[in-house]
Design a protein around this motif. Structure first.
Motif, short mmCIF file in Angstrom:
data_model
loop_
_atom_site.label_atom_id
_atom_site.label_comp_id
_atom_site.label_asym_id
_atom_site.label_seq_id
_atom_site.Cartn_x
_atom_site.Cartn_y
_atom_site.Cartn_z
N VAL A 122 45.71 68.72 24.63
CA VAL A 122 45.09 68.99 23.35
C VAL A 122 44.94 67.72 22.52
CG1 VAL A 122 45.30 70.26 21.18
CG2 VAL A 122 45.90 71.36 23.33
N SER A 123 45.92 66.83 22.55
CA SER A 123 45.87 65.65 21.69
C SER A 123 44.69 64.75 22.03
CB SER A 123 47.18 64.86 21.79
OG SER A 123 47.40 64.38 23.09
N GLY A 124 44.31 64.67 23.29
CA GLY A 124 43.16 63.86 23.66
C GLY A 124 41.88 64.35 23.02
N PRO A 125 41.52 65.64 23.18
CA PRO A 125 40.32 66.16 22.52
C PRO A 125 40.37 66.04 21.00
CG PRO A 125 40.99 67.65 24.28
CD PRO A 125 42.07 66.61 24.16
N VAL A 126 41.56 66.16 20.40
CA VAL A 126 41.68 66.04 18.95
C VAL A 126 41.32 64.62 18.50
CG1 VAL A 126 43.31 66.02 17.04
CG2 VAL A 126 43.30 67.93 18.64
N GLN A 127 41.85 63.63 19.22
CA GLN A 127 41.53 62.25 18.87
C GLN A 127 40.05 61.97 19.10
OE1 GLN A 127 43.38 60.46 17.24
NE2 GLN A 127 45.49 61.02 17.64
N ALA A 128 39.47 62.56 20.16
CA ALA A 128 38.04 62.38 20.41
C ALA A 128 37.21 62.98 19.28
CB ALA A 128 37.67 63.01 21.75
N MET A 129 37.64 64.13 18.75
CA MET A 129 36.94 64.72 17.61
C MET A 129 36.95 63.77 16.43
SD MET A 129 37.62 68.80 17.08
CE MET A 129 39.39 68.63 16.92
N ALA A 130 38.12 63.22 16.12
CA ALA A 130 38.23 62.32 14.98
C ALA A 130 37.30 61.12 15.14
CB ALA A 130 39.67 61.87 14.81
N GLU A 131 37.18 60.61 16.36
CA GLU A 131 36.29 59.48 16.60
C GLU A 131 34.83 59.88 16.43
OE1 GLU A 131 37.31 57.98 20.43
OE2 GLU A 131 39.36 57.40 19.82
N ARG A 132 34.46 61.07 16.89
CA ARG A 132 33.08 61.52 16.72
C ARG A 132 32.74 61.74 15.26
NH1 ARG A 132 34.47 64.79 21.20
NH2 ARG A 132 34.73 66.62 19.86
N VAL A 133 33.67 62.32 14.52
CA VAL A 133 33.43 62.59 13.11
C VAL A 133 33.25 61.28 12.34
CG1 VAL A 133 34.53 63.46 11.01
CG2 VAL A 133 34.55 64.84 13.08
N GLY A 134 34.11 60.32 12.61
CA GLY A 134 33.95 59.00 12.04
C GLY A 134 34.63 58.83 10.69
N PRO A 135 34.86 57.58 10.29
CA PRO A 135 35.61 57.30 9.07
C PRO A 135 34.90 57.72 7.79
CG PRO A 135 34.72 55.27 10.01
CD PRO A 135 34.51 56.36 11.03
N GLY A 136 33.56 57.70 7.77
CA GLY A 136 32.86 58.09 6.55
C GLY A 136 33.09 59.54 6.19
N VAL A 137 32.97 60.44 7.17
CA VAL A 137 33.23 61.86 6.94
C VAL A 137 34.69 62.07 6.57
CG1 VAL A 137 33.34 64.13 8.04
CG2 VAL A 137 31.37 62.64 8.42
N PHE A 138 35.57 61.36 7.29
CA PHE A 138 37.01 61.48 7.02
C PHE A 138 37.31 61.13 5.57
CE2 PHE A 138 41.52 60.91 7.91
CZ PHE A 138 41.74 61.87 8.87
N ASP A 139 36.71 60.05 5.07
CA ASP A 139 36.95 59.62 3.69
C ASP A 139 36.44 60.67 2.70
OD1 ASP A 139 38.09 57.30 4.60
OD2 ASP A 139 36.34 56.04 4.22
N ARG A 140 35.26 61.22 2.96
CA ARG A 140 34.73 62.25 2.05
C ARG A 140 35.61 63.49 2.04
NH1 ARG A 140 29.90 60.04 4.06
NH2 ARG A 140 29.63 61.57 5.74
N GLN A 141 36.08 63.89 3.20
CA GLN A 141 36.93 65.07 3.27
C GLN A 141 38.29 64.83 2.61
OE1 GLN A 141 36.81 65.97 7.47
NE2 GLN A 141 35.00 67.26 7.24
N GLN A 142 38.83 63.64 2.77
CA GLN A 142 40.07 63.30 2.07
C GLN A 142 39.89 63.37 0.57
OE1 GLN A 142 43.03 60.37 4.10
NE2 GLN A 142 41.01 59.46 4.20
N GLU A 143 38.77 62.83 0.10
CA GLU A 143 38.49 62.87 -1.34
C GLU A 143 38.45 64.31 -1.84
OE1 GLU A 143 34.99 61.46 -4.49
OE2 GLU A 143 35.09 60.56 -2.49
#
Length: 259
Positions: A122-143
């Motif tokens: 499971v951890s492999g696909p989860v990390q792959a998801m995070a890479e596909r989503v990318g830092p820009g989306v991650f930053d917006r969602q954190q905000e």
């Protein structure tokens, strides 16, 4: 007679894409018409909910994990007459900001950090998801998460069949957090997923599918107005008639469940 398929909006946790719900999208096709809600473009939960509503059918069920759960409740607050039922996974009762930095919020957003014992499967696909989503989306969602508003009004607006579920090893939303949410929603069903962290649709896909099938099939067990009650796995059967016991069964791909 053609069977009606209920429209179902599936909302992701932070840093996740459609892969989070892939098993449920595959396994619920006989009961629902699943669609994946876009939480990638906005910086507030209010705006995320408005975008999902703009893209959704006139009436629909909604299920969300963590960030997706908060957006699902905001959807009900904005448009209570459009939602037929709601399922909340890994979602807390309170949305007051915790003393957590942006860096800490990010490190806790994925299952490998939420559950150090999570398997590599499971951890492999989860990390792959995070890479596909990318830092820009991650930053917006954190905000959006760090600026999340109080949800008292959103919780009070819930008057539809409700399922609240949480992993027993979830370090972001504890079982007590989720149970407190269920206690505030009249008739909500409450379920603890064993040996599971924060991203239950991937970590326990068969069990989550089982719960959603019961919820879509007429309301979760315990929806009787008397407060949160546990959902029993034993009331579900595989199509060959054998009982599902969630403590032992991990559910292989292709398992079809019935009530």
């Amino acid at each position: 007679m053609e069977r009606h398929l209920e429209p179902l909006m599936l909302l992701p946790a932070m840093g996740c894409d459609g892969r989070l719900w892939s098993r449920q999208i595959m396994d619920l096709g006989d009961l629902a018409h699943p669609e994946f809600g876009d939480l990638s473009r906005d910086t507030s939960i209010h705006a995320m909910a408005a975008r999902v509503l703009a893209d959704a059918p006139p009436r629909f069920a909604v299920a969300g994990v963590s960030l997706g759960g908060y957006v699902a409740m905001e959807i009900i607050r904005q448009a209570p007459d459009r939602v037929t039922r709601i399922a909340l996974f890994g979602t807390r009762a309170s949305m007051e900001a915790r003393p957590r930095s942006v860096a800490d919020q990010g490190s806790l957003a994925t299952a490998p950090h939420a559950d150090p014992q999570l398997s590599a499967i499971v951890s492999g696909p989860v990390q792959a998801m995070a890479e596909r989503v990318g830092p820009g989306v991650f930053d917006r969602q954190q905000e959006a998460l760090l600026a999340r508003p109080d949800i008292t009004e959103a919780i009070a607006a819930i008057r539809v069949p409700t399922l609240v579920a949480v992993g027993d090893r979830d370090r972001i939303c504890s079982p007590d957090d989720a149970k407190a949410l269920a206690a505030r929603i009249p008739g909500a069903a409450f379920h603890i997923l064993r040996a599971c962290g924060h991203l239950s649709p991937m970590e326990r896909p068969g069990e989550v599918t089982m719960l959603l099938r019961g919820w879509l099939g007429g309301g979760p067990a315990g929806f009787d107005g008397r407060g949160p009650r546990p959902v029993s796995a034993d009331r579900f059967l595989r199509c060959d008639g054998t009982a599902v016991h969630h403590e032992r069964d991990m559910f292989e791909p292709g398992d079809v469940l019935k009530r």
